[in-house]
Scaffold this motif. Structure first.
Motif: not given
Length: 115
Positions: A37-59
């Motif tokens: 379980v992860i908390r992601l916070t994106y201020p205006p103009g920010s991004e995650s960066g290219m990444h791959t989700h390792e597991y098949e499913y996520r909510a």
């Protein structure tokens, strides 16, 4: 004088080429054998960066929604703009992508990856 002018022009051009990417923040809230379980916070103009989700499913649950640009890792031409309201939940497959906050407000997501 001509050398100084060329140096200034090259310096200005290189600042555009080397612009830094503003990344959002990522806080692991829980990680065990079953889920992450992860908390992601994106201020205006920010991004995650290219990444791959390792597991098949996520909510994902949008604590604070907003306007996001989703870029596919498989094909740079695959771009989707989505407007997500506060409180929205989604069940998504694992993918390779980049998420950019192109709106005017902070976006906060709780993401649960099922291992």
């Amino acid at each position: 004088m001509k050398g100084i002018t060329i140096s200034i022009v090259l310096g200005l051009c290189s600042s555009f080429v080397h612009a830094e990417v503003k990344l959002g923040s990522r806080e692991v809230l829980l990680d065990n054998d079953t889920i992450e379980v992860i908390r992601l916070t994106y201020p205006p103009g920010s991004e995650s960066g290219m990444h791959t989700h390792e597991y098949e499913y996520r909510a994902v649950y949008f604590v604070k929604g907003g306007k996001l640009l989703l870029l596919s890792g498989k094909n740079d031409d695959q771009r989707h703009v989505i407007n997500i309201p506060d409180g929205k939940s989604l069940f998504l497959p694992g993918v390779t992508h980049n998420v950019k906050n192109i709106g005017d407000t902070e976006v906060i997501i709780i993401e649960t990856e099922i291992k």
